[in-house]
Design a protein around this motif. Structure first.
Motif, PDB file in Angstrom:
ATOM      1  N   LEU A 104    -122.707 102.955  34.580  1.00  0.00           N
ATOM      2  CA  LEU A 104    -122.420 103.315  33.195  1.00  0.00           C
ATOM      3  C   LEU A 104    -123.192 102.419  32.243  1.00  0.00           C
ATOM      4  N   SER A 131    -123.637  99.347  21.595  1.00  0.00           N
ATOM      5  CA  SER A 131    -122.814  98.877  20.488  1.00  0.00           C
ATOM      6  C   SER A 131    -123.728  98.292  19.413  1.00  0.00           C
ATOM      7  N   PHE A 138    -108.678  97.216  24.322  1.00  0.00           N
ATOM      8  CA  PHE A 138    -109.131  98.602  24.271  1.00  0.00           C
ATOM      9  C   PHE A 138    -108.420  99.424  25.351  1.00  0.00           C
ATOM     10  N   LEU A 152    -120.913 104.742  40.368  1.00  0.00           N
ATOM     11  CA  LEU A 152    -121.274 105.327  39.075  1.00  0.00           C
ATOM     12  C   LEU A 152    -121.756 104.186  38.186  1.00  0.00           C
ATOM     13  N   THR A 186    -117.214  97.916  19.126  1.00  0.00           N
ATOM     14  CA  THR A 186    -116.777  98.796  20.181  1.00  0.00           C
ATOM     15  C   THR A 186    -117.970  99.242  20.997  1.00  0.00           C
ATOM     16  N   GLN A 187    -117.811  99.348  22.291  1.00  0.00           N
ATOM     17  CA  GLN A 187    -118.860  99.834  23.162  1.00  0.00           C
ATOM     18  C   GLN A 187    -118.631 101.314  23.444  1.00  0.00           C
ATOM     19  N   TYR A 188    -119.690 102.089  23.277  1.00  0.00           N
ATOM     20  CA  TYR A 188    -119.643 103.524  23.511  1.00  0.00           C
ATOM     21  C   TYR A 188    -120.404 103.832  24.793  1.00  0.00           C
ATOM     22  N   PHE A 189    -119.757 104.568  25.688  1.00  0.00           N
ATOM     23  CA  PHE A 189    -120.304 104.779  27.017  1.00  0.00           C
ATOM     24  C   PHE A 189    -121.029 106.106  27.156  1.00  0.00           C
ATOM     25  N   GLY A 190    -122.043 106.090  27.989  1.00  0.00           N
ATOM     26  CA  GLY A 190    -122.723 107.300  28.386  1.00  0.00           C
ATOM     27  C   GLY A 190    -121.985 107.961  29.543  1.00  0.00           C
ATOM     28  N   PRO A 191    -122.489 109.117  30.002  1.00  0.00           N
ATOM     29  CA  PRO A 191    -121.821 109.863  31.071  1.00  0.00           C
ATOM     30  C   PRO A 191    -121.997 109.241  32.449  1.00  0.00           C
ATOM     31  N   GLY A 238    -118.046 109.990  31.796  1.00  0.00           N
ATOM     32  CA  GLY A 238    -118.030 108.579  31.430  1.00  0.00           C
ATOM     33  C   GLY A 238    -116.741 108.229  30.714  1.00  0.00           C
ATOM     34  N   LEU A 239    -116.700 107.040  30.143  1.00  0.00           N
ATOM     35  CA  LEU A 239    -115.506 106.558  29.456  1.00  0.00           C
ATOM     36  C   LEU A 239    -115.543 106.927  27.978  1.00  0.00           C
ATOM     37  N   TYR A 280    -109.538 103.012  27.253  1.00  0.00           N
ATOM     38  CA  TYR A 280    -110.532 104.058  27.445  1.00  0.00           C
ATOM     39  C   TYR A 280    -109.933 105.116  28.363  1.00  0.00           C
ATOM     40  N   TYR A 288    -122.626  98.700  33.417  1.00  0.00           N
ATOM     41  CA  TYR A 288    -121.442  98.490  34.241  1.00  0.00           C
ATOM     42  C   TYR A 288    -121.581  99.287  35.534  1.00  0.00           C
ATOM     43  N   PRO A 344    -114.620  99.744  35.890  1.00  0.00           N
ATOM     44  CA  PRO A 344    -116.015  99.305  35.735  1.00  0.00           C
ATOM     45  C   PRO A 344    -116.136  97.781  35.792  1.00  0.00           C
ATOM     46  N   PHE A 396    -118.777  94.603  34.838  1.00  0.00           N
ATOM     47  CA  PHE A 396    -119.905  94.262  33.968  1.00  0.00           C
ATOM     48  C   PHE A 396    -121.068  93.720  34.776  1.00  0.00           C
ATOM     49  N   THR A 447    -127.495  96.928  20.989  1.00  0.00           N
ATOM     50  CA  THR A 447    -127.035  96.181  22.164  1.00  0.00           C
ATOM     51  C   THR A 447    -126.667  97.164  23.266  1.00  0.00           C
ATOM     52  N   GLN A 452    -119.255 101.138  38.421  1.00  0.00           N
ATOM     53  CA  GLN A 452    -117.911 101.599  38.724  1.00  0.00           C
ATOM     54  C   GLN A 452    -117.882 102.172  40.137  1.00  0.00           C
TER      55      GLN A 452
END
Lengths: 113, 115
Positions: A90, A94, B34, A88, A101-106, B43-44, B36, A35, A43, A45, A31, A37
């Protein structure tokens, strides 16, 4: 194990142009969410993709569109760029399941001139 | 609709002092919560999360947050901060119930640690 990766890192466009941003999710994640920002803000959605379909969408105009590929990677496309699209962007990935949990890129820093 | 309010836009503290970053949310359904952290030009990164069970959750670097359903709060605390904790902190909420739901973020709190 590579985390979420995004390309490019930075991008400068002019008003009216179109842009494509790319995201590769963390291994095992199916998934992808995007986002926006803006400077000094939290951020917001944009949309979420699962099984190559848009599953949820935030309050963004149709100029914002996306795609998910069979390998779960994703693209965000923005048409007819406006100065206000500078932000930005993002990507978060997940796995499917309860309370994931959602893991973010840079992120990709987009500047519209 | 869900919303998140971070009550302080900036929090300056001295090194080794305690800190609390406040977060309140509104939602008509059960939620996941959450925190962050975002370091400059990055990023976060997930700091900690509450999904269910014990209302006190901890991170590996000494932060903790407590879910208070009656006050709809999820404040972040650390008993002794370090210079390296300087960053922007975002509280976020998602609807519970299964599947990856969208995150709704607060405006962020900039934590500045002074020596």
């Amino acid at each position: 194990d590579a985390g979420v990766t995004q390309s490019p890192t930075h991008l400068i466009k002019t008003r009216g142009q179109q842009v494509t941003l790319r995201c590769s999710p963390k291994s095992g994640h199916d998934t992808v969410s995007w986002y926006q920002q803006a400077l000094g803000q939290g951020p917001q959605f944009i949309f979420q993709y699962y099984e190559e379909e848009e599953r949820q969408r935030g309050n963004f105009p149709d100029r914002f569109s996306g795609h998910q590929f069979p390998n779960y990677s994703s693209e965000l496309n923005v048409n007819a760029l406006l100065l206000g699209d500078s932000a930005l962007y993002l990507c978060a990935s997940s796995p499917t399941g309860l309370g994931d949990t959602q893991y973010f890129g840079p992120g990709t820093r987009l500047t519209v001139l | 609709a869900q919303s998140v309010t971070q009550l302080d836009s900036q929090v300056p503290v001295f090194e080794e002092a305690p800190v609390e970053l406040r977060c309140n949310y509104s939602s008509s359904v059960s939620v996941y919560l959450f925190w962050y952290v975002q370091y400059p030009n990055q990023g976060l990164q997930l700091l900690l999360k509450y999904l269910s069970g014990s209302t006190l959750v901890e991170s590996i670097n000494g932060f903790e947050a407590e879910f208070n359903k009656s006050q709809t709060s999820f404040h972040l605390r650390k008993p002794s901060v370090h210079i390296s904790d300087t960053a922007e902190y975002f509280c976020a909420v998602s609807e519970g119930g299964g599947g990856a739901q969208k995150l709704v973020f607060g405006q962020g709190t900039r934590l500045t640690i002074n020596p």
